[in-house]
Design a protein around this motif. Structure first.
Motif, mmCIF file in Angstrom:
data_model
loop_
_atom_site.group_PDB
_atom_site.id
_atom_site.type_symbol
_atom_site.label_atom_id
_atom_site.label_comp_id
_atom_site.label_asym_id
_atom_site.label_seq_id
_atom_site.Cartn_x
_atom_site.Cartn_y
_atom_site.Cartn_z
ATOM 1 N N ALA A 82 -3.180 -7.212 -3.483
ATOM 2 C CA ALA A 82 -3.523 -6.914 -2.289
ATOM 3 C C ALA A 82 -3.713 -9.112 -1.670
ATOM 4 C CB ALA A 82 -5.324 -6.651 -3.009
ATOM 5 N N GLY B 165 -1.958 -1.807 -12.448
ATOM 6 C CA GLY B 165 -2.547 -3.148 -11.918
ATOM 7 C C GLY B 165 -2.041 -3.782 -10.810
ATOM 8 N N GLN C 27 0.597 -1.162 -0.333
ATOM 9 C CA GLN C 27 -0.073 -0.259 -0.105
ATOM 10 C C GLN C 27 0.766 1.100 0.326
ATOM 11 O OE1 GLN C 27 -2.154 -0.163 3.647
ATOM 12 N NE2 GLN C 27 -3.201 -1.838 2.951
ATOM 13 N N SER D 292 -4.580 -8.168 -11.670
ATOM 14 C CA SER D 292 -5.277 -6.393 -11.855
ATOM 15 C C SER D 292 -5.598 -6.244 -10.367
ATOM 16 C CB SER D 292 -6.667 -6.703 -12.260
ATOM 17 O OG SER D 292 -7.406 -5.959 -12.391
ATOM 18 N N LYS D 293 -6.049 -4.806 -10.528
ATOM 19 C CA LYS D 293 -6.314 -4.246 -8.720
ATOM 20 C C LYS D 293 -5.742 -4.773 -7.746
ATOM 21 C CE LYS D 293 -10.464 -2.619 -10.580
ATOM 22 N NZ LYS D 293 -12.154 -2.960 -10.724
ATOM 23 N N GLY D 294 -4.099 -5.345 -7.813
ATOM 24 C CA GLY D 294 -3.138 -6.087 -6.647
ATOM 25 C C GLY D 294 -3.501 -7.403 -7.115
ATOM 26 N N THR D 295 -4.824 -8.555 -7.286
ATOM 27 C CA THR D 295 -5.241 -9.748 -7.534
ATOM 28 C C THR D 295 -4.687 -10.524 -8.717
ATOM 29 O OG1 THR D 295 -7.502 -9.998 -8.485
ATOM 30 C CG2 THR D 295 -6.412 -9.047 -5.765
ATOM 31 N N VAL E 186 -3.532 3.406 -1.738
ATOM 32 C CA VAL E 186 -3.903 2.904 -3.130
ATOM 33 C C VAL E 186 -2.970 0.969 -2.519
ATOM 34 C CG1 VAL E 186 -2.307 1.916 -4.952
ATOM 35 C CG2 VAL E 186 -3.204 4.678 -4.732
ATOM 36 N N HIS E 187 -4.072 0.042 -3.152
ATOM 37 C CA HIS E 187 -3.833 -1.246 -2.736
ATOM 38 C C HIS E 187 -2.784 -1.808 -4.175
ATOM 39 C CE1 HIS E 187 -5.679 -0.715 0.945
ATOM 40 N NE2 HIS E 187 -6.610 -0.304 0.305
#
Length: 226
Positions: free
Chosen positions: A22, A42, A10, A215-218, A18-19
């Protein structure tokens, strides 16, 4: 072997948090080849920085051969990077005033390799990527593809066990992209490297035996039939 457990990252962007990562869980076996793909922002480069010990997670562990990189002192982490991890970047990162051979030699200086041995190993590394006759050329005297070959030689001259590449073909045209990928894949096979690469290029991603889509940390892992 890499073992990532519940890795988060983070950081602040203005008033927002912003993560970037994750809770990533990921295993990468010795000698494996993994391509990381995903949208801009991402988390691709953040994940690669964790694997290279260039950044530390907010939480979780990033183990390389059972050693948690996140918990090492800066001095010890620098030593691990110098000895075990080779890096190739999109922008080549060559020193413009040094020849191809001298640029490659820079990777051996932190390891205490003496002058004559540095020169010999650098020349051999450049020969292995097809630049045996370009030892004395400056970066400005070489094409983009040749400069990237120098960068690959520099990453491999120290005989690392891991090769990390961040968009290594991003500044190259399609034909040169294929040449550089051939070089990287040959080096991976010949040296038994663990090879991890970030790319936006779907043509490269489709050919990877293992794909991490982030994407989006995953992260989602796909095993490809190649």
């Amino acid at each position: 072997m890499y073992q990532l457990r519940a890795v988060t990252k983070q950081y602040k962007r203005g008033k927002q948090t912003v993560h970037a990562l994750a809770g990533v869980d990921l295993t990468i076996e010795d000698g494996g080849r993994l391509v990381i793909q995903g949208p801009t922002g991402g988390g691709k480069s953040t994940l690669l920085q964790m694997l290279g010990g260039l950044d530390r997670p907010t939480s979780g562990s990033v183990e390389l051969d059972g050693v948690d990189l996140a918990r090492l002192s800066e001095a010890r982490l620098t030593k691990v990077r110098a000895e075990n991890i080779g890096f190739v970047f999109q922008s080549f990162n060559l020193i413009p005033t040094l020849t191809a051979q001298e640029n490659v030699e820079t990777a051996l200086v932190p390891l205490g390799v003496k002058g004559a041995e540095r020169r010999r190993r650098a020349a051999e590394a450049l020969e292995s990527v097809g630049l045996g006759e370009r030892l004395t050329h400056l970066p400005s005297e070489m094409s983009g593809g040749q400069q990237q070959r120098v960068a690959i030689a520099r990453a491999l001259v120290k005989q690392p066990k891991v090769l990390l590449a961040d968009e290594p073909t991003g500044n190259l045209d399609e034909g040169m992209r294929d040449e550089i990928m051939d070089v990287l894949e040959t080096m991976w096979k010949e040296h038994g490297l663990t090879f991890i690469m970030v790319t936006h290029d779907s043509a490269i991603a489709r050919k990877a035996p293992r794909l991490a889509t982030i994407s989006k940390g995953t992260v989602k892992i796909t095993e490809n039939a190649v």
